[in-house]
Design an enzyme around this catalytic site. Structure first.
Site, PDB file in Angstrom:
ATOM      1  N   ASP A  55      -9.439   6.718   6.528  1.00 39.01           N
ATOM      2  CA  ASP A  55      -9.248   6.150   4.888  1.00 39.01           C
ATOM      3  C   ASP A  55     -10.240   6.444   4.261  1.00 39.01           C
ATOM      4  OD1 ASP A  55      -8.199   5.512   2.645  1.00 39.01           O
ATOM      5  OD2 ASP A  55      -8.846   3.231   3.854  1.00 39.01           O
ATOM      6  N   THR A 109      -3.240  10.823  -2.585  1.00 34.34           N
ATOM      7  CA  THR A 109      -3.676   9.872  -4.502  1.00 34.34           C
ATOM      8  C   THR A 109      -4.532  10.234  -4.502  1.00 34.34           C
ATOM      9  OG1 THR A 109      -3.704   8.223  -2.829  1.00 34.34           O
ATOM     10  CG2 THR A 109      -1.339   8.882  -3.441  1.00 34.34           C
ATOM     11  N   CYS A 133      -2.842 -10.672   0.917  1.00 32.63           N
ATOM     12  CA  CYS A 133      -2.605 -10.814   0.434  1.00 32.63           C
ATOM     13  C   CYS A 133      -3.157 -12.214   0.674  1.00 32.63           C
ATOM     14  CB  CYS A 133      -1.067 -10.772  -0.237  1.00 32.63           C
ATOM     15  SG  CYS A 133      -0.678  -9.070  -1.382  1.00 32.63           S
ATOM     16  N   CYS A 137       1.064  -9.970   6.932  1.00 28.79           N
ATOM     17  CA  CYS A 137       0.712 -10.968   5.244  1.00 28.79           C
ATOM     18  C   CYS A 137      -0.637 -10.812   5.180  1.00 28.79           C
ATOM     19  CB  CYS A 137       1.078 -11.906   6.220  1.00 28.79           C
ATOM     20  SG  CYS A 137       2.383 -12.598   6.325  1.00 28.79           S
TER      21      CYS A 137
HETATM   22 CA    CA Z   1      -6.843   4.481   1.436  1.00 24.42          CA
END
Ligand code: CA
Length: 728
Positions: free
Chosen positions: A349, A284, A658, A655
């Site tokens: 990543d 992306t 956040c 969870c």
């Molecule tokens: Ca990433």
């Protein structure tokens, strides 16, 4: 307020350490970070009319000449070169001690703020959380209008990294913003009314937009995020007048048996194996772009693979183009020109979406047109931007996945133990959070330094043997539960522990070495601004906004901002007077997922404001409202140690992104240790049924079972008891 010198804290509490692992991890599970705090609009916030005759009058000619127009900050990086350097020098190293707060503007929300404001002819355009846009009088702070694109709060569940927005673009009377739910919106700059909007994504998939659009010759370019959830990346160009799409460039190939959208994708497909399209692929373009008007090339920064583990998405190997690459394309047509891949077969990543700076450097006696980037993987790259050829690369922080970049091949030389396909835990630096994330750098042609907000950390990577592809939860192929369970593995904790910090590096891009640094006790510090006044400005995780001598890093001035700052500052003039501005506010993935790491830091509190300074001003912020919490009154704890461990693992997966590591929220998302009795009673209505959906806490019925929900509840109840018992 005023001048104050903060000493650098050096303590490393145990609490901080355990959470640090999660931070580093960007342990992002699929949760709906809610909208509950979003303030209701007041009558005062209604639209008023701007009197400027030509609002947002930014054109090709003006942008190309922006360097000679330092009164304005007309695009996100100030100029097309994205150097984030200002020639203004009225505020300088000799007088910066006289800098004071001139005005501030309170955002009506308290979620993360990452935007770089734009200033054109005395009007500031800035975006806040939930993709809202505000036009302010840049001299007084008076709000001229606001535009709320009404992002559905439940879309937050698709966002890996908070409901942030990194800024708007302005062009010929319009203000453009990409919304979290995938729209590109054009707003009339004169009055804040909608000009047009278009959907840029397939909303059946968990795409988000958080990056600032860029505008080239009447086309507005926008990418998107979602590689943590199994999407396929691309960037699109739209006509600024009509909103019609002009072209779309996919960064990874689609299904092999279908025609490729672009001839270069057939070549890219030769670097993939298996059925990569079934996993989305990733890649992306969620943040950085740059444009060179002379070469007429648009550079895009491409993100990580989806899933992270290449053994899943491309089982027979391959470099997986154009993951983790800088790609040069023609802005008129979207045609591919060249690429440079920073991390072949990306597994950690390691996006190359980080800030790209264009500059002309004299290297070995030759004037070179270069592009510079410090991507997540820890190497600083200097690349010839005409050809894509690598000129130099050195690590700007601790790197354990590769020894160096081979300048002949342009490829990294990987170290043994960097890849994690053997079922073991591999602690690798940098972490997925990046040695440097989206926080903008700055390049000063005066000092010759690039100022990098560096993050020092590592991450324990281990293959997820239970991986299943899904667009409804984290999709990495990496065992995120390890990251959330540090107390269960002292050995891992001890390995990851020693290096959770951050600093500013003043980096010499020609010598490829650090000249000096400013050390901070925490990571997730803000973006940079340098000026011809020999100044460097940055906000940080410890709630300071500070100025440094750009030549030697000496701290010259600081301001108690009452909040952590992650966005980058700007400077501009109105009526000949110079201002420094920053959109302050704590948030983003580094804040949300870290939980307790920053409860020691003042940055744990979010007060979302635009702060604007000038010489001689003596403005004050209102006194901060102290955070007061009653001791929780949790129900009786019935879970066994085994159930608590299982609940903790589930909490980490679903969870913690956040609600924070170990259920400590250092942000505006509720701290679950302090839940009211009625929240405990209605736990399954909220967690499974989604009764708080409209506040952004989506139901998890499709992701977890009621039994798993109860295990998580047991763990959170235990954490509340920890608070009551004082052993938290
Ligand atoms: Ca990433």
């Amino acid at each position: 307020m005023g001048v104050r010198n903060m000493s650098i804290k050096t303590d490393h509490s145990f609490k901080k350490i355990s959470l640090a692992i999660a931070v580093v991890a960007s342990v992002l599970s699929m949760t709906g970070c809610g909208k509950e705090e979003q303030a209701e609009k007041t009558a005062e916030s209604a639209v008023t009319t701007v009197t400027a005759p030509m609002a947002a009058n930014v054109t090709t000619d003006r942008l190309i000449a922006a360097d000679a127009d330092p009164s304005n900050w007309m695009s996100t990086g100030r100029t097309y070169s994205e150097q984030r350097f200002s020639p203004l020098e009225a505020i300088n190293a000799d007088n910066v001690a006289e800098l004071g707060l001139d005005w501030y503007f309170d955002f009506p929300t308290n979620r993360g703020i990452e935007a770089t404001p734009i200033v054109v002819d005395g009007v500031m355009y800035v975006s806040g959380s939930w993709s809202m846009v505000f036009a302010l009088d840049a001299k007084t702070g008076e709000m001229l209008w606001q535009y709320d694109p009404q992002v559905p709060p439940e879309w937050a569940a698709n966002a890996c990294c908070d409901v942030v927005n990194r800024g708007v673009a302005v062009w010929e009377g319009k203000v453009f913003v990409g919304t979290l739910d995938g729209r590109l919106v054009a707003i009339n700059a004169k009055d804040g009314s909608l000009a047009w909007e278009t959907m840029t994504i397939d909303q059946s998939k968990p795409y988000t937009i958080t990056g600032a659009p860029r505008i080239v010759k009447g086309k507005v370019m926008i990418g998107n995020g979602g590689a943590e959830y199994g999407v396929r990346g691309y960037v699109s160009a739209y006509d600024t007048d009509s909103g019609e799409m002009a072209w779309r460039f996919y960064t990874v190939p689609g299904k092999a048996e279908e025609p490729f959208e672009n001839p270069v994708l057939a070549k890219a497909a030769e670097t993939w194996t298996g059925e990569w399209w079934a996993y989305g692929g990733g890649g992306t373009v969620w943040d950085s772009m740059a444009y060179d008007p002379e070469l007429d090339l648009l550079y895009i920064g491409v993100g990580n693979g989806s899933p992270w583990d290449p053994a899943i998405r491309s089982p027979e190997g391959g470099d997986n183009l154009f993951l983790s690459s800088i790609v040069a394309i023609k802005p008129d047509t979207g045609e591919y020109v060249w690429h440079y891949q920073t991390t072949p077969a990306e597994a950690w990543d390691y996006t190359a979406t980080q800030h790209m700076i264009l500059a002309d450097l004299n290297i070995d006696g030759n004037d070179r047109k270069v592009i510079m980037q410090a991507p997540k993987n820890g190497f600083f790259y200097v690349i010839d931007r005409e050809t894509g050829k690598l000129l130099s690369a050195e690590n700007y922080t601790t790197v354990t996945w590769a020894s160096h970049i081979d300048l002949e091949t342009g490829r990294p030389v990987e170290l043994d133990g960097a890849r994690y396909g053997d079922g073991e835990v591999h602690v690798v630096s940098p972490p997925g959070l990046g040695a440097h994330s989206w926080h903008p750098m700055s390049y000063s042609p005066d000092t010759g330094y690039v100022y990098i907000p560096v993050q020092e950390a590592s991450f324990p990577y281990q293959q997820d043997v239970d991986f299943e592809t899904s667009t409804e939860r984290w999709h990495t192929g990496v065992n995120m539960e390890i990251a959330g369970l540090p107390e269960n593995d002292k050995e891992i904790r001890d390995m990851v522990n020693p290096m959770i910090k951050g600093h500013i590096a003043a980096w010499d891009p020609i010598a490829q070495k650090e000249v000096w640094r400013v050390q901070f006790p925490n990571l997730w510090n803000g973006g940079m601004l340098s000026t011809a006044g020999n100044l460097l400005f940055q906000g940080n995780a410890d709630a300071e906004f500070a100025a440094y001598n750009a030549t030697d890093g000496a701290r010259l001035w600081s301001f108690d901002a009452q909040t952590g700052i992650v966005a980058a500052p700007i400077t501009y003039t109105v009526d000949g007077e110079q201002y420094i501005a920053v959109a302050a506010g704590w948030g983003g993935v580094g804040a949300l997922a870290t939980g307790a790491i920053l409860t020691d830091a003042k940055g744990a509190i979010n007060r979302s404001r635009v702060l604007v300074y000038k010489l001689g001003a003596e403005g004050q912020l209102p006194d901060p409202v102290p955070v007061k919490r009653e001791l929780p009154t949790p129900p009786v704890l019935e879970a066994s140690p085994e159930e608590l461990a299982a609940g903790h693992a589930l909490f980490s997966r679903h969870c913690s992104m956040c609600h924070g590591d170990r259920a400590v929220s250092a942000s505006s998302v509720p701290d679950l240790r302090y839940m009211a009795p009625q929240t405990h009673e209605h736990w399954n209505d909220i967690v499974i049924e989604g009764v708080l959906n409209k506040r952004g806490m989506v139901g998890f019925a499709s992701r977890i079972t009621p039994e798993e929900s109860s295990l998580i509840h047991g763990y959170v109840t235990k954490r509340a008891h920890d608070v009551v018992n004082g052993n938290d």
